[in-house]
Design a protein around this motif. Structure first.
Motif, PDB file in Angstrom:
ATOM      1  N   VAL A 221      10.226  41.471 -25.404  1.00  0.00           N
ATOM      2  CA  VAL A 221      11.146  42.078 -24.217  1.00  0.00           C
ATOM      3  C   VAL A 221      11.751  41.066 -23.530  1.00  0.00           C
ATOM      4  N   ILE A 222      12.946  41.364 -23.230  1.00  0.00           N
ATOM      5  CA  ILE A 222      13.744  40.290 -22.549  1.00  0.00           C
ATOM      6  C   ILE A 222      14.267  40.908 -21.271  1.00  0.00           C
ATOM      7  N   PHE A 223      14.045  40.356 -19.873  1.00  0.00           N
ATOM      8  CA  PHE A 223      14.399  40.734 -18.796  1.00  0.00           C
ATOM      9  C   PHE A 223      15.821  40.162 -18.265  1.00  0.00           C
ATOM     10  N   MET A 224      16.812  40.764 -18.138  1.00  0.00           N
ATOM     11  CA  MET A 224      17.840  40.148 -17.654  1.00  0.00           C
ATOM     12  C   MET A 224      18.077  40.580 -16.010  1.00  0.00           C
ATOM     13  N   ASP A 225      18.613  39.654 -15.319  1.00  0.00           N
ATOM     14  CA  ASP A 225      19.195  39.981 -13.828  1.00  0.00           C
ATOM     15  C   ASP A 225      20.485  39.006 -13.655  1.00  0.00           C
ATOM     16  N   GLY A 226      21.222  39.593 -12.987  1.00  0.00           N
ATOM     17  CA  GLY A 226      22.463  38.642 -12.454  1.00  0.00           C
ATOM     18  C   GLY A 226      22.926  37.785 -13.672  1.00  0.00           C
ATOM     19  N   ASP A 236       3.033  43.206 -24.476  1.00  0.00           N
ATOM     20  CA  ASP A 236       1.867  43.399 -23.517  1.00  0.00           C
ATOM     21  C   ASP A 236       1.681  42.244 -22.372  1.00  0.00           C
ATOM     22  N   ALA A 237       2.113  41.050 -22.731  1.00  0.00           N
ATOM     23  CA  ALA A 237       2.353  39.886 -21.680  1.00  0.00           C
ATOM     24  C   ALA A 237       3.286  40.275 -20.564  1.00  0.00           C
ATOM     25  N   PRO A 242       3.731  39.936 -15.795  1.00  0.00           N
ATOM     26  CA  PRO A 242       5.221  39.413 -15.420  1.00  0.00           C
ATOM     27  C   PRO A 242       5.023  38.222 -14.672  1.00  0.00           C
ATOM     28  N   ARG A 243       5.492  36.883 -15.017  1.00  0.00           N
ATOM     29  CA  ARG A 243       5.591  35.746 -14.415  1.00  0.00           C
ATOM     30  C   ARG A 243       6.379  35.675 -13.281  1.00  0.00           C
ATOM     31  N   VAL A 244       7.646  36.285 -13.326  1.00  0.00           N
ATOM     32  CA  VAL A 244       8.775  35.955 -12.181  1.00  0.00           C
ATOM     33  C   VAL A 244       8.731  37.206 -11.221  1.00  0.00           C
ATOM     34  N   ASP A 245       8.893  36.708  -9.950  1.00  0.00           N
ATOM     35  CA  ASP A 245       9.090  37.998  -8.932  1.00  0.00           C
ATOM     36  C   ASP A 245      10.011  38.992  -9.264  1.00  0.00           C
ATOM     37  N   ARG A 246      11.435  38.623  -9.746  1.00  0.00           N
ATOM     38  CA  ARG A 246      12.396  39.714 -10.015  1.00  0.00           C
ATOM     39  C   ARG A 246      11.717  40.527 -11.131  1.00  0.00           C
TER      40      ARG A 246
END
Lengths: 257, 366
Positions: A221-226, A236-237, A242-246
């Motif tokens: 899973v890839i999370f994108m922002d800005g 699962d991880a 999730p490691r990042v606040d955003r």
């Protein structure tokens, strides 16, 4: 047995999409910032993130519907640049499913499916129709083949759109929010087709907000922002730690509503 | 089931309330719905009462159907034998009478093809090829080829000439208009400015002026040994004028096609040219069918302007016929006939346009 497992692992290591230092601007607006992404054969990736984060732009760069200004994008070893031969080559190998289905309203369902094989692959009509019927059957709507897109429900139209892409026998499928324009009761029929496709070993990149789909099907899973890839991990991880606040903020917003 | 089960017995249907059906209800709904409707209806009835009896009296009651000019003058009504006497001239102009079968064959071919088209018996590529061949066939038949006696274009005239100018004009100007619209919409800057310049120039000048240019001025510019006959020059002028208008109509349709349509086809690996040809243009044309048919009708009516550059089209022959000393004083009949023929053809075109709209995929929606 061991042979097959090894050959599978071997094929999984083969990189089919490679993006290095990709940057893109819409005039002054920096939509994609230093994107580095490698996708291996058969990998299933879900891309999520808030609206305007550049997810759609990212996957639209892979078949050059959007042009990137900096960096390298290679698909199956073909470099995407101004060379229209390369672009056509890549587009024939990469299928795409759109949020708004984008079926051709002036053609019957069967003609929608036969169009590209005939005009982009010079396939004889009879053969194209045979292929089309096979894929229509696979997505469960072969009995609608003579209707026009306007006569089908949203879920049926999106299944036709998936079948239409498959008719070009692509090795990679891109999904740009395939269920976002659908009524809730039709989302499942489309996701079922996508899951079935994932089980065949198709390389898939999906921009979607269907987190259950991400959890059960995705390899990554890839999370994108800005315009940046903020975080990527196994589902699962990603969902549990999730490691990042955003990422945490985003997940808490979409999972608790 | 026990005995006190109540079986549902539907009551017999009652007749519809008398104020909802029947002629009185129809009158109320359509003509006397309120005081405004009533006023309009009464005014229209008054106008009809003033004009219709006189018209019917002239056209039918006191009209002469068989006989000669003297019979007509005695009866005082419309003189239809005049039209019958002049019929060949009105249809073909001064075309040699003994060769009249040649245009007649073309007319039959046109009517048969029109009927086949309207009833949807011929479709797709066959339809396009048939309509492209028809004017060429007509040209050879009327002008003379394959050993048939040649007939100079200066002898062509009448309704035959009007229809030829309009038919060739429509058949050539629609594809040309599509190309101009595509050039203006998709073309690189140079092509785009050329298309815009052409379209705006031709739309900014009245057709009469363009016809004059083609007829009188063009020979002055062309090298003296290059002779293009008058009719061809006029035909080209009409095609270019019509194409400029068609282009703007088509451009409206191109703008209505969502970007997703092009993207979907491109994403499938289809080339840009084929995407435009098979995905964008067919949908755009369907969108603009009503104004496109409107332009065809306008072009047919515009052919009546060629009289000012010396071609004797249908309206020209009408004018000519009414100057015949034998039949002097019957020009009203001639113009009534002309109006009827123009209306008949334009209305048929309009009906076909509606039929096409009805046939489209949008009509088969749930």
């Amino acid at each position: 047995m061991t042979d097959t497992i090894e050959s599978q692992i071997g094929s999984e290591d083969e990189i089919v999409i490679e993006m290095k230092g990709v940057n893109k601007w819409y005039s002054d607006f920096h939509v994609l910032k230093n994107i580095d992404l490698s996708v291996t054969k058969g990998e299933r990736i879900v891309i999520c993130g808030p609206s305007g984060s550049g997810k759609s732009t990212l996957i639209r760069c892979i078949n050059h519907l959007e042009e990137h200004q900096e960096g390298i994008i290679k698909v199956n070893g073909t470099l995407l640049n101004e060379n229209s031969k390369n672009i056509t080559q890549v587009r024939r190998e990469v299928g795409m499913v759109f949020q708004q289905f984008n079926l051709f309203p002036h053609m019957t369902i069967l003609d929608n499916l036969c169009f590209a094989p005939i005009w982009a692959r010079n396939m004889p009509r009879a053969e194209a129709e045979k292929t089309a019927l096979r894929y229509l059957e696979r997505v469960g709507i072969s009995e609608q083949k003579d209707k026009y897109p306007g006569q089908l429900s949203g879920g049926q139209q999106q299944r036709v759109a998936i079948a239409r892409s498959l008719c070009m026998n692509p090795s990679i499928m891109l999904f740009d929010e395939p269920t976002s324009a659908l009524d809730p009761e039709m989302i499942k029929e489309v996701l079922d087709v996508m899951i079935e496709l994932a089980n065949t070993g198709m390389t898939m990149l999906c921009v979607t907000h269907e987190m259950s789909f991400a959890r059960s099907v995705a390899d990554r899973v890839i999370f994108m922002d800005g315009g940046e890839i903020v975080e990527q991990n196994t589902p699962d991880a990603f969902f549990d730690n999730p490691r990042v606040d955003r990422t945490q903020q985003f997940l808490s917003q979409i999972l608790t509503h | 089931m026990d005995d006190n089960t109540i079986i549902f017995q539907p009551a017999p249907a009652r007749p519809a309330p008398s104020n909802r059906v029947g002629p009185r209800a129809w009158l109320r709904a359509n003509l006397f719905g309120g005081w405004k409707d009533t006023v309009v209806t009464l005014i229209l009835l008054a106008i009809l009462a003033l004009t219709l009896p006189g018209l019917v009296d002239w056209m039918f009651v006191r009209a002469t159907f068989f006989g000669d000019a003297d019979n007509c003058r005695q009866a005082g009504g419309a003189c239809w034998p005049f039209i019958v006497d002049k019929f060949n001239v009105l249809m073909m102009g001064v075309y040699p009478q003994e060769l009249g079968w040649r245009p007649a064959v073309c007319a039959i071919a046109l009517i048969v093809l029109a009927a086949l088209t309207y009833t949807n018996r011929v479709r797709g590529i066959v339809l396009i090829v048939a309509w492209a061949i028809l004017p060429v066939f007509a040209l050879f038949m009327i002008g003379g080829a394959f050993g048939m006696r040649e007939v100079d274009q200066s002898l062509w005239g009448g309704l035959m000439l009007s229809i030829m100018l309009a038919l060739v004009g429509v058949i050539v100007s629609i594809p040309l208009g599509v190309l101009l619209a595509l050039g203006r919409y998709y073309g690189p800057p140079v092509v785009k400015s050329l298309c815009v310049a052409f379209i705006e120039l031709l739309r900014g000048v009245p057709l009469i002026t363009i016809l004059f240019m083609a007829s009188v001025m063009m020979p002055l510019f062309l090298p003296p040994d290059l002779v293009i006959n008058n009719l061809l020059r006029i035909q080209i002028a009409m095609i270019l004028f019509s194409a400029a208008y068609m282009a703007e109509v088509v451009r409206g349709g191109l703008q209505a096609i969502p970007a997703g349509q092009t993207e979907a086809a491109l994403a499938l690996g289809v080339s840009r040219a084929r995407t435009i040809a098979f995905i964008v243009v067919p949908q755009a044309l369907r969108h603009v069918l009503p104004p496109l048919v409107g332009r065809c009708i306008a072009l047919f009516k515009d052919t009546s302007l060629v009289i000012i550059v010396g071609l004797l089209d249908f309206l020209g022959m009408i004018k000519n016929a009414s100057l015949d000393t034998t039949w002097l004083g019957f020009q009203a009949e001639a113009y009534v006939f002309a109006a009827f023929v123009y209306w008949l053809i334009c209305y048929s075109l309009s009906l076909y346009g509606r039929e096409l709209e009805r046939r489209g995929p949008s009509a088969q929606k749930r």
